[in-house]
Design a protein around this motif. Structure first.
Motif, PDB file in Angstrom:
ATOM      1  N   LEU B 395      16.908  74.907  37.386  1.00  0.00           N
ATOM      2  CA  LEU B 395      17.866  74.071  36.554  1.00  0.00           C
ATOM      3  C   LEU B 395      16.948  73.100  35.348  1.00  0.00           C
ATOM      4  O   LEU B 395      15.789  72.978  35.857  1.00  0.00           O
ATOM      5  CB  LEU B 395      18.453  72.875  37.821  1.00  0.00           C
ATOM      6  N   PHE B 401      14.029  76.788  34.499  1.00  0.00           N
ATOM      7  CA  PHE B 401      14.976  77.339  33.802  1.00  0.00           C
ATOM      8  C   PHE B 401      14.444  78.094  32.522  1.00  0.00           C
ATOM      9  O   PHE B 401      15.351  78.836  32.000  1.00  0.00           O
ATOM     10  CB  PHE B 401      15.524  75.725  33.197  1.00  0.00           C
ATOM     11  N   GLU B 404      14.524  81.557  33.417  1.00  0.00           N
ATOM     12  CA  GLU B 404      15.979  82.252  33.726  1.00  0.00           C
ATOM     13  C   GLU B 404      16.378  82.206  32.221  1.00  0.00           C
ATOM     14  O   GLU B 404      17.253  83.206  31.917  1.00  0.00           O
ATOM     15  CB  GLU B 404      16.636  81.202  34.534  1.00  0.00           C
ATOM     16  N   PHE B 430      23.301  90.442  34.836  1.00  0.00           N
ATOM     17  CA  PHE B 430      23.701  89.261  34.441  1.00  0.00           C
ATOM     18  C   PHE B 430      24.349  88.368  35.543  1.00  0.00           C
ATOM     19  O   PHE B 430      24.114  87.274  35.811  1.00  0.00           O
ATOM     20  CB  PHE B 430      24.666  89.543  33.192  1.00  0.00           C
ATOM     21  N   ALA B 431      25.524  89.122  35.879  1.00  0.00           N
ATOM     22  CA  ALA B 431      26.156  88.499  37.204  1.00  0.00           C
ATOM     23  C   ALA B 431      25.394  88.073  38.244  1.00  0.00           C
ATOM     24  O   ALA B 431      25.322  87.178  38.737  1.00  0.00           O
ATOM     25  CB  ALA B 431      27.418  89.460  37.524  1.00  0.00           C
ATOM     26  N   LEU B 433      22.091  87.631  38.406  1.00  0.00           N
ATOM     27  CA  LEU B 433      21.380  86.330  38.120  1.00  0.00           C
ATOM     28  C   LEU B 433      22.099  85.107  38.237  1.00  0.00           C
ATOM     29  O   LEU B 433      21.394  84.012  39.000  1.00  0.00           O
ATOM     30  CB  LEU B 433      20.821  86.468  36.756  1.00  0.00           C
ATOM     31  N   ALA B 434      23.464  85.117  37.754  1.00  0.00           N
ATOM     32  CA  ALA B 434      24.157  84.011  37.994  1.00  0.00           C
ATOM     33  C   ALA B 434      24.465  83.463  39.471  1.00  0.00           C
ATOM     34  O   ALA B 434      24.381  82.533  39.690  1.00  0.00           O
ATOM     35  CB  ALA B 434      25.421  84.082  37.263  1.00  0.00           C
ATOM     36  N   LEU B 435      24.615  84.772  40.380  1.00  0.00           N
ATOM     37  CA  LEU B 435      25.034  84.456  41.515  1.00  0.00           C
ATOM     38  C   LEU B 435      23.777  83.927  42.495  1.00  0.00           C
ATOM     39  O   LEU B 435      23.679  82.972  43.095  1.00  0.00           O
ATOM     40  CB  LEU B 435      25.442  85.845  42.081  1.00  0.00           C
ATOM     41  N   GLY B 437      21.272  82.173  41.167  1.00  0.00           N
ATOM     42  CA  GLY B 437      21.325  80.986  40.674  1.00  0.00           C
ATOM     43  C   GLY B 437      22.002  79.827  41.530  1.00  0.00           C
ATOM     44  O   GLY B 437      21.835  78.818  42.011  1.00  0.00           O
ATOM     45  N   GLY B 438      23.433  80.441  41.660  1.00  0.00           N
ATOM     46  CA  GLY B 438      24.179  79.484  42.565  1.00  0.00           C
ATOM     47  C   GLY B 438      23.774  79.600  44.020  1.00  0.00           C
ATOM     48  O   GLY B 438      23.563  78.529  44.447  1.00  0.00           O
ATOM     49  N   ILE B 439      23.292  80.493  44.472  1.00  0.00           N
ATOM     50  CA  ILE B 439      22.927  80.533  46.078  1.00  0.00           C
ATOM     51  C   ILE B 439      21.661  79.742  46.208  1.00  0.00           C
ATOM     52  O   ILE B 439      21.559  79.143  46.923  1.00  0.00           O
ATOM     53  CB  ILE B 439      22.694  82.183  46.523  1.00  0.00           C
ATOM     54  N   MET B 441      20.817  77.124  44.422  1.00  0.00           N
ATOM     55  CA  MET B 441      21.344  75.926  44.410  1.00  0.00           C
ATOM     56  C   MET B 441      21.801  75.518  45.655  1.00  0.00           C
ATOM     57  O   MET B 441      21.306  74.318  46.179  1.00  0.00           O
ATOM     58  CB  MET B 441      22.279  75.531  43.254  1.00  0.00           C
ATOM     59  N   LEU B 442      22.623  76.214  46.290  1.00  0.00           N
ATOM     60  CA  LEU B 442      23.164  76.048  47.835  1.00  0.00           C
ATOM     61  C   LEU B 442      21.745  75.984  48.833  1.00  0.00           C
ATOM     62  O   LEU B 442      21.812  75.042  49.528  1.00  0.00           O
ATOM     63  CB  LEU B 442      24.175  76.800  48.262  1.00  0.00           C
ATOM     64  N   PHE B 444      18.875  75.295  48.209  1.00  0.00           N
ATOM     65  CA  PHE B 444      17.766  74.088  47.986  1.00  0.00           C
ATOM     66  C   PHE B 444      18.677  72.829  48.250  1.00  0.00           C
ATOM     67  O   PHE B 444      17.842  71.781  48.564  1.00  0.00           O
ATOM     68  CB  PHE B 444      17.075  74.153  46.852  1.00  0.00           C
TER      69      PHE B 444
END
Lengths: 301, 667
Positions: B395, B401, B404, B430-431, B433-435, B437-439, B441-442, B444
């Motif tokens: 982030l 960031f 990424e 692409f997808a 990498l987004a996933l 990133g999402g996980i 975040m969860l 941390f």
């Protein structure tokens, strides 16, 4: 700058319109359209209460969340007019700056040490995680279609020449509306008016916020709604002149608000454990858009 | 300074460490180690920074007349980049270790050998980066692996440490076997161990197979899935500064090896690139999913290392696909991302391991579910962990960031420029990498929330306190570098371009093929990250002014009207990630230990319930293979029977065998 001001303007009325639609459909008199703004102003004046468990994280979290939403709004263009921030790949920045807001929102909720707020935080993290690939596949497809990679360039050069691009636009609208509903924790995914903490997502995360902080959070929620509305509006603006884009913008915001209101009046909330599946559907819709783009570009010859 | 002096000087310093550190009084051993580490760092940074900034390559050859015995050393920009990372992390690691090991000052011999090995490890890693000849490289590699092994077995009296050490030893040597095979193949084909022979080899032969051999060999060290299973054991077992160094750079030596081999490639870019990309996606997703589930703090960080290795490989794969399609922009962005992310990850992962060390030192547990509310006791460490978490979740405004963003941009250019089968790979990355990133975040938010926020979940006999300033200082340094990358990414990107030239040969230096838009974008994310920080601060100041005399006294957290909530009612880390684990339980299955109540049991006895998440690849694949192997190998148990006489007999057998072999000219 224009889009920034317009989004701020739209955000004032947005939630009010949603609530008004809901009250009309349920036959109530309901509050005025400006009621959400009045609520925020009242909250700003109120004395906040803090839990003994909380630390500085809880106090800074709403501010950073709000700042992230403001930053994200700066990126949104209006037709040919660039947003305040615009560069190649700005949509990645858009998604990630919203991400940091969410990060602080979640740890703010965890800071209360409550048995309920963690639950909401966990759901928020999970749902937005599943919504993320959909957004990126969507934007990736449009980038492939238009050969550009910033919001403004993508939206202006999404020439609706062939009929398929219209279909893509509609599909993209569906995806963006659903993402907006997920991110704002609205009806099919989360019921903002529920009274049971166990079934809340967003509301339970802000249970302990009060005063100025709560005001910031609800302001940010209103802004976020208008922001997604603006994104959807941009899908249809193309490179129209300003005297057309502003009515289109306001019209689409209005329609978006009304449809959210109608959706909330007539649907029930999804089952909580089914939510991730519903959100994953978004990714497959995005993949449809991607395939559509490949079709348009004639890659399947 | 000549490269010759560098080699001699470095060896002298290692010898000095062997002599000086044992002689120093116990209190000053750490200082001695630190000074030596800094000296080695200065010695190697001078040529490295020249190689990186001025593109002047350092070379040194020592001819022995017998070709496998030649020693050749070279510092080019790739080596230089890694040397600089090694030095940053080693200095901060030594600085941190100085404070961290204060608790163990009674173990005199252990501390001596620890600091000697630390110096040896740093030197061996530097030599790995410098060596240009297979044998020297393998020797340096082996010294590096072994010194790391002994460093991680600092608390060798614990069974779990021994277990982790053996795992690491076996797996790292499986890698060494593959590397040795690769070099022997090279020698038999080209008659030389020199790295330049790899270049020759790749010119005449198909590239894939030798590359695969090296890739797997280095992959053991880098921890690509499914060769990762030593990491989640080794990192928790090691003392925290060693975990930081291991995760920060030791693992990256595998990356260095693969990158080095990649520079010699001539053909097969497409197959190799696609293969790496697939491995990268699997590694990234698998790593972060496991990280989201685990409750052991350092184990979680180890899995997160695996995820980041995946991201580095993602960059590398994109770079190779760029080369395959002749898209130089894509190629240079891909490799630049891989290199930059190597630095980024080294920084924030060592930061996180250091803060994990702070937590462990104060609470003596790594179990997140036993912690909680630590931010009130340890605000400094808490803030640092928070910054590390934000950075590692990719982030803004921190450095995670930047890499990424570069990766997304790279994939973007990839999507735009190439045909349909590449597009599918690109959109998948692409997808994912987004996933990822999402996980992350969860993961941390969960870790930070469980460890530092809320109420303490257990009562400690001694209240955890903030650690000494000496232990926080290296973290501060790392955060400064991280912030500088986050705010000035264009500077670091242009720096990395010097290294990228090795992978993407520039036809002429005047043509700058990096589009101006990209440089502009990078500058923009730095600028707007700063704007975001300023905006947040402004809002917080406004908030402060408005609610200055306006705060009501503190109360307890709202618990839906329940007046006596206890810490046991807090939402736990496990429940935070449970819903994700349930959804993906075919990747992260939950093992339960619980005996159901039988119908015949009229008065059920006390029973226990335990559950833990399992590593599918380890438990389902490797363990079953190992079980089969053990089953058949059991028949040969009589060979290792513990009788010295028998072992001497084996020796005689062997000698006789060699003797007969030479007589009949079989050998």
């Amino acid at each position: 700058m224009t889009s920034f001001i317009l989004i701020l303007l739209a955000s004032i009325f947005f939630t009010g319109i949603v609530n008004r639609v809901k009250s009309i459909t349920s036959g109530r008199k309901g509050p005025g359209i400006l009621q959400p703004v009045k609520d925020v102003i009242r909250l700003f004046k109120k004395k906040p209460i803090y839990s003994k468990t909380t630390s500085f994280v809880f106090q800074v979290a709403p501010g950073i969340y709000f700042a992230s939403v403001i930053m994200a709004i700066m990126i949104i263009p209006l037709g040919e007019l660039k947003g305040i921030i615009s560069f190649d790949g700005d949509f990645v920045f858009f998604a990630y700056i919203l991400g940091i807001g969410k990060f602080f929102n979640i740890i703010g909720a965890l800071d209360t040490g409550s048995s309920f707020e963690g639950m909401g935080a966990s759901r928020e993290a999970l749902f937005s995680m599943f919504a993320e690939p959909a957004f990126f596949i969507l934007m990736g497809s449009f980038a492939l279609l238009t050969n550009h990679s910033s919001f403004q360039e993508i939206f202006t050069s999404m020439h609706f020449g062939s009929s398929i691009t219209y279909v893509l636009g509609v599909l993209a609208t569906i995806v963006l509306v659903m993402i907006a509903l997920v991110e704002n924790s609205r009806m099919p995914f989360d019921d903002p008016k529920t009274h049971l903490e166990l079934t809340m997502v967003h509301e339970v995360m802000v249970l302990d916020n009060s005063g100025f902080d709560l005001g910031l959070i609800s302001l940010a929620t209103n802004l976020k709604f208008a922001m997604y509305g603006a994104l959807i509006a941009n899908l249809y603006m193309g490179n129209f002149p300003l005297y057309l884009t502003i009515p289109i913008f306001l019209g689409i915001q209005f329609m978006f608000a009304i449809s959210v209101g109608i959706l909330e009046s007539f649907t029930a909330r999804f089952r909580m454990n089914r939510n991730p599946q519903y959100i994953l559907v978004l990714s497959s819709v995005s993949l449809l858009i991607f395939l559509g783009v490949l079709l348009v570009l004639g890659e399947f010859r | 300074m000549e490269a010759f002096e560098l080699t001699i000087g470095s060896l002298t310093l290692v010898l000095l460490s062997l002599i000086a550190i044992p002689l120093l009084p116990i209190k000053h051993k750490a200082t001695g180690g630190l000074i030596l580490v800094v000296l080695i760092a200065i010695l190697s940074t001078i040529p490295a920074s020249k190689a990186l900034f001025q593109n002047s390559t350092y070379q040194f050859r020592y001819e022995t007349g017998y070709s496998p015995g030649n020693i050749s050393i070279r510092i080019d920009s790739l080596s230089a980049w890694f040397i600089l990372i090694i030095n940053i992390i080693c200095i901060s690691g030594a600085l941190y270790g100085k404070g961290y090991l204060k608790a163990y000052l009674d173990q005199k011999a252990n501390i001596s050998i620890h600091w000697i090995l630390f110096v040896v490890l740093q030197m061996a890693m530097l030599w790995v980066c410098m060596a240009q000849q297979g044998l020297v490289f393998l020797i340096a590699w082996e010294i590096m692996s072994l010194s790391a092994l002994l460093l991680l077995m600092f608390e060798h009296e614990k069974i779990e440490t021994l277990n982790a050490g053996i795992r690491y030893l076996v797996q790292t040597h499986l890698g060494v076997i593959l590397l040795t095979t690769g070099f022997i193949w090279l020698y038999s084909a080209e008659g030389s161990f020199e790295f330049s022979a790899i270049d020759k080899f790749f010119r005449h032969h198909p590239n894939q197979w030798l590359f695969l051999l090296f890739f797997l060999g280095f992959g053991f060290k880098a921890g690509i899935v499914p060769l990762h299973t030593w990491l989640p054991y080794a990192h928790p077992a090691a003392p925290s500064h060693i975990s930081g160094v291991m995760s920060g750079i030791l693992v990256k030596m595998g990356i260095y090896g693969i990158l080095r081999i990649t520079t010699f490639l001539h053909t097969g870019f497409f197959q190799i690139g696609t293969g790496i990309l697939l491995v990268a996606i699997i590694t990234g997703l698998y790593g972060i999913l496991n990280a989201a589930m685990h409750r052991d703090l350092k184990r979680m960080l180890a899995y997160c290392t695996i995820e980041n290795i995946g991201i580095i490989f993602l960059g590398m794969g994109i770079g190779l696909i760029g080369k395959a399609t002749g898209n130089l922009v894509l190629a240079s962005i891909g490799f630049a991302t891989a290199l930059l992310h190597t630095l980024n990850h080294a920084l924030y992962k060592s930061l996180l391991f250091f803060t994990a060390g702070n937590i462990y030192q104060q609470t003596h547990t790594r179990d997140m579910e036993k912690l909680g509310g630590l931010i009130k006791n340890m605000p400094g460490s808490g803030l640092m962990f928070l910054i590390g978490s934000i950075a590692i979740a990719g982030l803004p405004p921190f450095n995670g960031f930047v890499s990424e963003f570069l990766l997304y941009t790279g994939i973007f250019i990839g999507i735009k420029s190439i045909g349909v089968h590449y597009v599918t790979i690109m959109i998948t990355s692409f997808a994912s990498l987004a996933l990822i990133g999402g996980i992350s975040m969860l993961t941390f938010t969960k870790s930070f929330g469980t460890i530092f926020l809320g109420n303490p979940r257990t009562e400690f006999h001694r209240q955890p306190r903030e650690v000494s300033l000496a232990m926080l200082l290296p973290c501060f340094l790392i955060i400064c570098i991280m912030l500088s990358i986050g705010l000035l990414p264009q500077f670091y990107f242009s720096l990395v371009q010097n290294v990228v030239q090795l992978f993407v040969p520039v036809v002429s230096t005047e043509i700058n093929f990096i589009p101006a838009a990209l440089t502009y974008s990078l500058a923009a994310i730095g600028k707007y990250a700063l704007l975001f920080i300023l905006l947040s601060i402004t809002i917080l100041i406004i908030r402060k002014i408005i609610s200055r005399e306006n705060t009501k006294p503190a109360v307890t957290t709202w618990a839906c009207g329940y007046p006596a909530p206890t810490p046991k009612m807090e939402y736990t880390g496990k429940s935070f990630s449970k819903s994700l684990g349930k959804l993906l339980n075919f990747i992260v299955p939950e093992g339960k230990k619980y005996k159901e109540i039988q119908t015949g049991e009229i008065f059920p006895k006390k029973r226990k319930y335990a559950s833990h998440y399992m590593d599918v690849i380890e438990t389902k694949i490797f363990n079953s293979i190992i079980d089969r192997m053990l089953y058949s190998l059991n028949y040969f148990k009589f060979i290792q029977n513990g009788k010295i006489q028998a072992y001497i007999l084996y020796g005689i057998f062997f000698i006789v065998l060699v003797f007969i072999g030479t007589i009949f000219k079989l050998i």
